[in-house]
Design a protein around this motif. Sequence first.
Motif, PDB file in Angstrom:
ATOM      1  N   THR A   4       0.822  -1.214   0.000  1.00  0.00           N
ATOM      2  CA  THR A   4       0.000   0.000   0.000  1.00  0.00           C
ATOM      3  C   THR A   4       0.857   1.265   0.000  1.00  0.00           C
ATOM      4  O   THR A   4       0.850   2.030  -0.967  1.00  0.00           O
ATOM      5  N   ILE A   5       1.653   1.483   1.043  1.00  0.00           N
ATOM      6  CA  ILE A   5       2.415   2.733   1.151  1.00  0.00           C
ATOM      7  C   ILE A   5       3.579   2.758   0.159  1.00  0.00           C
ATOM      8  O   ILE A   5       3.738   3.718  -0.604  1.00  0.00           O
ATOM      9  N   VAL A   6       4.378   1.696   0.147  1.00  0.00           N
ATOM     10  CA  VAL A   6       5.500   1.659  -0.802  1.00  0.00           C
ATOM     11  C   VAL A   6       4.970   1.678  -2.235  1.00  0.00           C
ATOM     12  O   VAL A   6       5.519   2.372  -3.112  1.00  0.00           O
ATOM     13  N   ALA A   7       3.885   0.960  -2.468  1.00  0.00           N
ATOM     14  CA  ALA A   7       3.301   0.945  -3.816  1.00  0.00           C
ATOM     15  C   ALA A   7       2.828   2.339  -4.229  1.00  0.00           C
ATOM     16  O   ALA A   7       3.024   2.760  -5.379  1.00  0.00           O
ATOM     17  N   LEU A   8       2.231   3.072  -3.313  1.00  0.00           N
ATOM     18  CA  LEU A   8       1.803   4.440  -3.613  1.00  0.00           C
ATOM     19  C   LEU A   8       3.001   5.345  -3.907  1.00  0.00           C
ATOM     20  O   LEU A   8       2.946   6.205  -4.794  1.00  0.00           O
ATOM     21  N   SER A  27      -6.329   1.258   8.079  1.00  0.00           N
ATOM     22  CA  SER A  27      -6.089  -0.054   8.694  1.00  0.00           C
ATOM     23  C   SER A  27      -4.640  -0.197   9.128  1.00  0.00           C
ATOM     24  O   SER A  27      -4.342  -0.676  10.232  1.00  0.00           O
ATOM     25  N   LEU A  28      -3.730   0.227   8.284  1.00  0.00           N
ATOM     26  CA  LEU A  28      -2.305   0.173   8.642  1.00  0.00           C
ATOM     27  C   LEU A  28      -2.017   1.077   9.833  1.00  0.00           C
ATOM     28  O   LEU A  28      -1.222   0.719  10.725  1.00  0.00           O
ATOM     29  N   ASN A  84     -10.352   8.375  -2.562  1.00  0.00           N
ATOM     30  CA  ASN A  84     -10.674   6.973  -2.841  1.00  0.00           C
ATOM     31  C   ASN A  84     -10.886   6.230  -1.524  1.00  0.00           C
ATOM     32  O   ASN A  84      -9.957   6.054  -0.730  1.00  0.00           O
ATOM     33  N   ALA A  85     -12.111   5.805  -1.302  1.00  0.00           N
ATOM     34  CA  ALA A  85     -12.466   5.215  -0.005  1.00  0.00           C
ATOM     35  C   ALA A  85     -11.682   3.932   0.268  1.00  0.00           C
ATOM     36  O   ALA A  85     -11.221   3.704   1.402  1.00  0.00           O
ATOM     37  N   GLN A  86     -11.527   3.084  -0.737  1.00  0.00           N
ATOM     38  CA  GLN A  86     -10.805   1.823  -0.529  1.00  0.00           C
ATOM     39  C   GLN A  86      -9.337   2.086  -0.177  1.00  0.00           C
ATOM     40  O   GLN A  86      -8.766   1.423   0.693  1.00  0.00           O
ATOM     41  N   LEU A  87      -8.767   3.060  -0.849  1.00  0.00           N
ATOM     42  CA  LEU A  87      -7.372   3.403  -0.577  1.00  0.00           C
ATOM     43  C   LEU A  87      -7.228   3.946   0.844  1.00  0.00           C
ATOM     44  O   LEU A  87      -6.319   3.551   1.592  1.00  0.00           O
ATOM     45  N   TYR A  88      -8.121   4.829   1.215  1.00  0.00           N
ATOM     46  CA  TYR A  88      -8.072   5.408   2.556  1.00  0.00           C
ATOM     47  C   TYR A  88      -8.278   4.332   3.620  1.00  0.00           C
ATOM     48  O   TYR A  88      -7.598   4.337   4.664  1.00  0.00           O
TER      49      TYR A  88
END
Length: 680
Positions: free
Chosen positions: A57-61, A117-118, A108-112
């Motif tokens: 998630t974070i590294v991918a972003l 969660s993290l 983006n709700a899914q992204l948030y």
Amino acid sequence: MTENPLIADWNTPFELPPFGDIKPEHFKDAFDHAMGQATIEIKAIADQEAAPTFDNTIVALEQAGKDLTRVAMTFFNLTGAHTNKDIQAIERDVAPKLAKHSSETLLNAQLYNRIASLWDQRTTLDLSSEDARVLERYRTMFQRAGAGLNEPGKERMADISQRLATLGTGFSQNVLKDESDFQLVLESEEDRAGLPDFLLDAAAEAAKERGLAGKHVITLSRSSIEPFLQFSTNRRLREEAFKGWTSRGENGGQTDNRDIIKETLSLRAEKARMLGYDSFAAFKLDDTMAKTPDNVRELLTKVWEPAVSQAREEEAKLAEMARSTGNNHEIEAWDWRFYTEKVRKAEHDLDETILKPYLQLENMIQAAFDTAGRLFGLSFKELSELPVYHPDVRVFEVLDRNGKHVGLFLGDYFARPSKRSGAWMSAFRKQQKLGGDITPIIVNVMNFSKGAEDEASLLTFDDARTLFHEFGHALHGLLSDVTYPMISGTSVARDFVELPSQLYEHWLSEPEILSKYAVHYKTGEAMPKDLLDKLLAAANFNQGFATVEYTASALMDLELHLIDDPKEIDTSSFETDELAKIGMPKAITMRHRIPHFQHVFSGDGYSAGYYSYMWSEVMDADAFDAFKEAGDIFDAEVAQKLLSFIYSSGGKQDPADAYVAFRGRTPKIDALLEKRGFAA
């Protein structure tokens, strides 16, 4: 798309943008392509079935949208430093599209939900301190963009972001148009009366660039208009030039910014209320060192009162000087610099026309480089025949003390009609370690007057200080040593970002630097010791004026962003009323009047944040004292701490913690008051 040089691989030296191959029309297709790619990458991160991890998630972003970042950095450097009508048209088109793309990501709700969660699991994720900081910054960024709002709220927030992007672009282009259109042509001896040779040479060069060879032109570049206001004995032309300078964005017609300002303030206030804040100032300051509007006002007021008192004493001296020369008129804003120069000569025997020949641009560049070498072990090797966006741009390879490549530094020093006014640092590429050791490409952009052909370009001492200031920002980008782009270089709190730049200014004023680099451009002789002593003794001369014009702008910025309902604001009367409330001396004008206050309205980088220079100055004055206390302005141990905790650390930690790590304690305002000559 492979034929578009912005999208193709850059096989240039150091992967510089291939400026020679790039045409304005390439940007539209490149932006469309890059935004499309970035959207696909973001959607893949948000929609993946795997449970959120820091890497997926974070590294991918952090690794998403590389093409878009590359195109945008190239484009927006050009919009400020070397624009034209085609680029401006593309800028107007692309600004809201980029804002829409950003909103689609940040809302983006899914992204948030993955980020949230993290965040909830952060204590169990075995994160490094840098990882934890990046996660915290992502959570904060999404929340402040409105990710927690309901769907109608998100839609409205996206609309606001797009409209603000359009308004900011229009504001900036209007100011540039007013600046480019203005030219004061000096036709007669009476028009040129009192002007020193260095200014006449620069005015002749400016005229030639504008197709008026053989004439002399004063432009609205500070390096042109300020010396004109200092030396011109033609009071009528001083008034004309000054009013041209201060009325940018307020001339009626298509370039008038007052409606843009009104709508911008209204949308910002609405955005802040949607996010639960009383005002845009409260919203903006919540994510800074200052935290609250009250804290900002307290600092500015503490400096304002002694500054106004000193400015009134300065004004009385100017009036006395005017009377002594047979002029009994009231001191007006266009008189201040003229009589200040006479008072400075009388009190300190310091004459700008005698001082300036010792301040060659080339030598000041080398002085800035040498200072970086002695503090941080850097060296600078000029490279020729590399792609640049304008022939005036110079490129230097930056090496560390072991000869290892650190990055590239571009210097763009001279004013031109295609460049907006002011001085700034920017990046064509930020340092990071994801996907390899990515080194930075940093640029400083100035607006100095170019010397006549085959003549040295000469600076005022203020110009030289500006050069050191922006080079301090450049070092903040060049020396960055972090993993993630999110926290690289100058990606720090707004009221901390000016610390590395303002601190660097201190070395310019040190005899150890000036005695070596302040060399007469014709004779090669070092500045005489008595002239150097006079320069340093006059360090706080006219400081009341300088502090008042800056602090008034900072207070105005704050008050504008505290207005409950800006829809009906009349900016001209608001400005007049607010200045009256704080007791602004009539003969001083704000450093940036509202209609051309680009820090605040050409985007929101410094909106409700122009105070940042003063907040950082509390730290920079205190920080330089660390070298003084060590007994050596290049003390190796202090310099290493400065490198470790300030210049190389980016946004790895909270800025207050970073400062304490360097200094061993919080900063004291006493050093700032003493630096400005206001200490009791």
